[in-house]
Design a protein around this motif. Structure first.
Motif, PDB file in Angstrom:
ATOM      1  N   ARG A 184       0.850  -1.193   0.000  1.00 43.24           N
ATOM      2  CA  ARG A 184       0.000   0.000   0.000  1.00 43.24           C
ATOM      3  C   ARG A 184       0.884   1.240   0.000  1.00 43.24           C
ATOM      4  NH1 ARG A 184      -2.294  -3.539   3.590  1.00 43.24           N
ATOM      5  NH2 ARG A 184      -1.216  -2.599   5.363  1.00 43.24           N
ATOM      6  N   GLN A 191      -1.447  -0.796  -4.083  1.00 38.35           N
ATOM      7  CA  GLN A 191      -2.692  -0.060  -3.884  1.00 38.35           C
ATOM      8  C   GLN A 191      -2.364   1.362  -3.440  1.00 38.35           C
ATOM      9  OE1 GLN A 191      -4.996  -2.390  -1.067  1.00 38.35           O
ATOM     10  NE2 GLN A 191      -6.270  -3.182  -2.719  1.00 38.35           N
ATOM     11  N   ARG A 218     -12.198   3.155  -3.641  1.00 40.41           N
ATOM     12  CA  ARG A 218     -11.395   2.789  -2.472  1.00 40.41           C
ATOM     13  C   ARG A 218     -11.301   3.947  -1.486  1.00 40.41           C
ATOM     14  NH1 ARG A 218      -6.382   2.339  -4.699  1.00 40.41           N
ATOM     15  NH2 ARG A 218      -7.111   0.447  -5.737  1.00 40.41           N
TER      16      ARG A 218
END
Length: 440
Positions: free
Chosen positions: A314, A338, A375
């Protein structure tokens, strides 16, 4: 009644026996710094030493001492080679590092400038060791920029015309001092003249460097037609045509440092240092001349991969640091990463046509951008992004050690200081984490 006191006898000759080892307690951080340096491979520095065997010349200073001095000086927030040399004469901890070996500011400064490539590799190898130990994981990497004041004042910023005038004055001054030096025969006066000439030549070099760094002036559009008449009603107004284009200014002290708006609202010569952190450790660092962080995150991700050998799961970045093009590129090249970076706030359009155009643009976005927006709209995404503020703790620890203002000038030298601070921060933070894990 007579009193008995012990008075100072400063002219009394005597011997002083000093055991440096006993002056430093076992738990002092300097011992951890020295232990760290002792485990390093410094062959690149030893290979440069010319004092070997029966070859004439004085023995060289052990590179381990010089590297340990700079690492511990960074812990103390000391960045000046002259200040460090003074500490080596009077301060117990620095005397312990030297162990009776004398150093001077020239030696310290040259060693720091020659260690740029080695420090870059040292940051990479130390991160590999920390990852192997389990102290650093790349589950989350936070990237953010912090403004660092340059070793220059705002008054040193000059426009191109001023720089040209200063260059001419410096040239005349150097020529005058050279004539004085040739005409003066006294040895004492010659030394003074040489120092003045050296200072004038240094000033001339800095002004020339600033002038060479100055951006090219934008070509001004002609305000008059071929017949020499003023522009038509559809052109610029008289007030707009008379306005002069804004000219960039360059510092004569540090030409690489642009003017930036600092956290306190003041505008000063500064560098924008990009810092990527994970688990409280600095995993990538790079000073840039950009005034904002927009579009800089992909380069930091690449540096993290180069130093750590893997990509983060991430990536947390501030609003505006990641553009839509950056997210598309990262998704295409690194699908496993991500991105958690809030989209820019939507402007409230007043016209129906603007709203319709915005919806059409959103509908035409690639799937990766739609997933990113979804998201960041989710509660889980917002909870993950809240942890982005953890990087501020890293910035604070760095600045508490003197990172808030550079003493070196030039982008390449500032990068050396950044590497020193990153290595030192990781070393001290690792000691803290090991101690916490041991007591847990």
């Amino acid at each position: 009644m007579d009193i008995r006191i012990r008075q100072a006898e400063r002219r009394q000759a005597g011997f002083e026996l000093v055991d440096l080892e006993s002056l430093v307690v076992d738990e002092h951080p300097v011992r951890a710094v020295w232990c760290f340096v002792e485990g390093l491979d410094l062959r690149v520095f030893y290979d440069r030493i010319k004092a070997r065997g029966e070859t004439p010349g004085r023995p060289a200073t052990d590179p381990r001492i010089l590297l340990a001095l700079w690492l511990y000086a960074t812990v103390d927030g000391v960045g000046s080679a002259r200040a460090l040399a003074r500490l080596c004469e009077h301060h117990t901890i620095y005397r312990w590092i030297c162990g009776g070996v004398g150093v001077n500011h020239t030696m310290l400064s040259e060693f720091r400038l020659d260690s740029a490539e080695y420090l870059d590799g040292l940051l990479t190898s130390s991160l590999a060791a920390l990852m192997k130990e389990g102290l650093v994981t790349l589950d989350e990497v936070i990237t953010d920029g912090t403004k660092v004041r340059a070793a220059a004042s705002r008054s040193s910023m000059r426009r191109k015309q001023s720089l040209s005038e200063l260059k001419e004055k410096a040239r005349i001054r150097v020529a005058e001092l050279k004539q004085e030096l040739e005409a003066d025969s006294a040895a004492g006066e010659r030394r003074v003249s040489k120092r003045r000439l050296s200072a004038a030549e240094d000033r001339a070099r800095r002004v020339a460097a600033a002038l060479a760094k100055h951006p090219a002036e934008p070509q001004q559009e002609k305000d008059q037609s071929e017949g020499g008449e003023p522009p038509s009603a559809g052109g610029k107004s008289d007030k707009q045509s008379k306005e002069k284009p804004k000219q960039e200014r360059v510092s004569t002290t540090d030409p690489d440092a642009p003017l930036m708006k600092m956290a306190d609202g003041a505008v000063r010569p500064a560098y924008n240092v990009q810092v990527s952190s994970a688990c409280g450790f600095v995993v990538a660092i790079e000073p840039v001349q950009r005034r904002n962080d927009r579009g800089l995150a992909p380069a930091m991700v690449a540096q993290v991969e180069r130093r750590c050998g893997k990509l983060p799961d991430r990536l947390l970045a501030d609003t505006g640091a990641m553009t839509a093009a950056d997210i598309v590129m990262i998704t295409q090249t690194h699908p496993s990463v991500q991105v958690f970076s809030p989209p820019p706030a939507r402007k409230q359009a007043s016209k129906p046509q603007s709203k319709a155009r915005y919806e059409r643009n959103r509908a035409a976005e690639p799937p990766c951008l739609k997933h990113w927006r979804a998201r960041m709209d989710s509660e889980e995404g917002k909870a993950v992004y809240k942890r982005r503020s953890n990087t501020e703790h890293v910035h604070a620890r760095l600045k508490n050690r003197g990172f808030g203002r550079m003493v070196l000038r030039g982008l390449s030298k500032v990068r050396i200081a950044c590497l020193l601070h990153a290595i030192t921060h990781n070393l001290i933070w690792a000691i803290s984490r090991r101690r916490a894990l041991k007591t847990a």
